[in-house]
Design a protein around this motif. Structure first.
Motif, short mmCIF file in Angstrom:
data_model
loop_
_atom_site.label_atom_id
_atom_site.label_comp_id
_atom_site.label_asym_id
_atom_site.label_seq_id
_atom_site.Cartn_x
_atom_site.Cartn_y
_atom_site.Cartn_z
N VAL A 1 -67.05 -9.68 -11.94
CA VAL A 1 -65.76 -9.37 -11.33
C VAL A 1 -65.10 -10.68 -10.87
O VAL A 1 -65.73 -11.51 -10.24
CB VAL A 1 -65.91 -8.46 -10.08
CG1 VAL A 1 -64.54 -8.08 -9.53
CG2 VAL A 1 -66.73 -7.23 -10.39
N SER A 2 -63.81 -10.82 -11.21
CA SER A 2 -63.02 -11.96 -10.73
C SER A 2 -61.59 -11.50 -10.49
O SER A 2 -61.22 -10.37 -10.79
CB SER A 2 -63.05 -13.11 -11.74
OG SER A 2 -62.26 -12.78 -12.86
N ARG A 3 -60.79 -12.44 -9.97
CA ARG A 3 -59.36 -12.14 -9.74
C ARG A 3 -58.54 -12.36 -10.99
O ARG A 3 -57.33 -12.12 -10.99
CB ARG A 3 -58.82 -13.03 -8.62
CG ARG A 3 -59.48 -12.78 -7.28
CD ARG A 3 -58.87 -13.61 -6.18
NE ARG A 3 -59.02 -15.03 -6.46
CZ ARG A 3 -58.45 -15.99 -5.76
NH1 ARG A 3 -57.69 -15.71 -4.73
NH2 ARG A 3 -58.65 -17.25 -6.07
N ASP A 4 -59.15 -12.81 -12.06
CA ASP A 4 -58.42 -13.13 -13.29
C ASP A 4 -57.77 -11.90 -13.92
O ASP A 4 -58.30 -10.78 -13.83
CB ASP A 4 -59.37 -13.77 -14.31
CG ASP A 4 -59.95 -15.07 -13.80
OD1 ASP A 4 -59.15 -15.98 -13.49
OD2 ASP A 4 -61.18 -15.18 -13.71
N ALA A 5 -56.65 -12.14 -14.60
CA ALA A 5 -55.96 -11.08 -15.35
C ALA A 5 -56.81 -10.66 -16.55
O ALA A 5 -57.62 -11.44 -17.07
CB ALA A 5 -54.61 -11.58 -15.83
#
Length: 157
Positions: free
Chosen positions: A73-77
């Motif tokens: 999980v990351s904040r990336d699009a």
């Protein structure tokens, strides 16, 4: 700043539904009955995050054989996650959480010390979730390099 959640063994894992690198929405509920390794990383395609993601990829077969599903999980699009998965041959779901709702629910976003500066950002964290949706292990502020080997040792895989 809001108070950061710290999850511990035995607590229910916070529910989530997030799109993966293909735009498919993945939820913790759909994984009930399976053991899950959920790892939060700061940013796709950066050196430390790439190392960690690739080490998880190299371990997916033995982890799967032991009954574990890996999710990052990351904040990336979604589009950046697709490029990351393609570039590095990552075959497990990479989930997009741009507003950090899920990060915050797991305590993986908050105040941290980054090279001597106090900043708010992603706290590299890994959670082992049992088949009943409960936290088995919660690891915060982990080092990317060698982390997967430490997780495998912890799980006896």
């Amino acid at each position: 700043m809001t108070e950061r959640v710290i999850l511990e063994a035995g607590q229910p894992a916070p529910a989530f539904s997030l799109p993966d690198q293909d735009g498919t929405v993945r939820s913790l509920a759909e994984l009930r009955g399976q053991k899950v390794i959920l790892f939060f990383y700061p940013e796709a395609m950066t050196p430390a995050c790439t190392t960690e993601a690739c080490e998880f990829q190299e371990s997916t077969a033995p982890l799967a054989a032991a009954g574990y599903r890996v999710l990052g999980v990351s904040r990336d699009a979604v589009e950046k996650l697709r490029r990351f998965a393609d570039r590095d041959g990552l075959e497990y779901p990479l989930l997009s959480d741009p507003d950090t709702t899920v990060h915050r629910a797991y305590g993986a976003f908050g105040t941290k010390n980054s090279y001597g500066r106090i900043v708010e950002g992603v706290i590299r964290s890994t959670f082992i979730i049992d088949a009943n949706g409960r936290i088995e292990h919660a690891q915060y502020n982990i080092k990317a390099t060698g982390h997967v080997a430490r997780v495998r040792k912890l799980l006896g895989v």
